[in-house]
Write an enzyme that holds these catalytic residues in place. Structure first.
Site, mmCIF file in Angstrom:
data_model
loop_
_atom_site.group_PDB
_atom_site.id
_atom_site.type_symbol
_atom_site.label_atom_id
_atom_site.label_comp_id
_atom_site.label_asym_id
_atom_site.label_seq_id
_atom_site.Cartn_x
_atom_site.Cartn_y
_atom_site.Cartn_z
ATOM 1 N N CYS A 199 60.120 40.759 -6.555
ATOM 2 C CA CYS A 199 59.677 39.883 -7.644
ATOM 3 C C CYS A 199 59.447 40.661 -8.946
ATOM 4 O O CYS A 199 60.413 41.056 -9.591
ATOM 5 C CB CYS A 199 58.439 39.092 -7.211
ATOM 6 S SG CYS A 199 58.131 37.647 -8.250
ATOM 7 N N HIS B 228 59.931 36.395 -2.207
ATOM 8 C CA HIS B 228 58.876 37.129 -1.500
ATOM 9 C C HIS B 228 59.173 37.165 0.002
ATOM 10 O O HIS B 228 58.876 36.209 0.708
ATOM 11 C CB HIS B 228 57.513 36.476 -1.749
ATOM 12 C CG HIS B 228 56.992 36.701 -3.126
ATOM 13 N ND1 HIS B 228 56.268 37.816 -3.475
ATOM 14 C CD2 HIS B 228 57.117 35.972 -4.265
ATOM 15 C CE1 HIS B 228 55.965 37.768 -4.765
ATOM 16 N NE2 HIS B 228 56.474 36.650 -5.266
ATOM 17 N N GLU C 102 57.628 38.739 2.186
ATOM 18 C CA GLU C 102 56.406 38.945 2.963
ATOM 19 C C GLU C 102 55.683 37.659 3.318
ATOM 20 O O GLU C 102 54.801 37.662 4.184
ATOM 21 C CB GLU C 102 55.455 39.892 2.210
ATOM 22 C CG GLU C 102 54.804 39.327 0.954
ATOM 23 C CD GLU C 102 55.647 39.434 -0.316
ATOM 24 O OE1 GLU C 102 55.066 39.344 -1.408
ATOM 25 O OE2 GLU C 102 56.896 39.580 -0.227
#
Length: 198
Positions: A79, A167, A169
């Site tokens: 990002c 993202h 994660e």
């Protein structure tokens, strides 16, 4: 010497989550603030740049010197990290027409990219950013796109540098753990034998 991944924190709400996902892969990691990065030693197998609440276009946006990192260690920029790479290496970042937030379907453009090994096209990812990369950095080539973003992921030729606008994660990115595993195991060469007890 124990192996580790360094996670450079630009203040993202998701940085701790990156650490948790890496540790779930049995890889040791340390989160360090962007303005206090230790000199990498032999134990560092790779480096991850986190997201940030800032825009890279802000005057007071976090800045780091990547000259001892980029091209010398495997690097995954997430990002803000991806936008930082673009902005500081001859690419360009502009405000998005509309804030890109929520689920998107990822189309793999470079099936040979090791970051996306085993990741099917049209896998769901999570976006959360107000800027978009309009021109890739020097040596950059697109590895994945979405319906709204042509530069959703890229890599730099001749080095182990990878960047994603989404993202990996967060829970909403379906193959996020697999993407992080590709980075830590395949690209960085971590063995994945660390445990919390150790």
């Amino acid at each position: 010497m124990a192996e580790k991944i360094l996670i450079v924190d630009f203040g993202s709400q998701f940085t701790q989550l990156i650490g948790r996902r890496i540790r779930e892969l049995n890889v040791y990691c340390e989160i360090v603030p962007f303005n206090k990065i230790p000199a990498p030693d032999e134990s560092v197998k790779g480096i991850i740049l986190s997201g940030s609440p800032f825009s890279v276009r802000d005057e007071n946006a976090p800045k780091i010197d990547l000259s001892d990192i980029k091209g010398k260690y495997p690097l995954l920029a997430i990002c803000y990290g991806a936008q930082y790479l673009a902005k500081h290496y001859d690419g360009s970042v502009n405000a998005s027409v509309s804030r890109e937030y929520g689920r998107a379907m990822l189309k793999i453009e470079d099936s040979a990219c090791p970051l996306f090994r085993g990741i099917p096209s049209n896998t769901q990812v999570w976006m959360s950013h107000g800027d978009t990369i309009t021109n890739l950095p020097a040596g950059g080539s697109v590895t994945a796109s979405t319906e709204d973003i042509s530069n959703a992921a890229f890599r730099i030729a001749g080095e182990e540098t990878y960047a994603v606008q989404f993202h990996p994660e967060v829970y909403h990115t379906q193959m996020g753990s697999e993407i992080l595993k590709n980075f830590t195991m395949e690209i960085c060469g971590c063995t994945g034998d660390w445990t919390a007890d150790s």
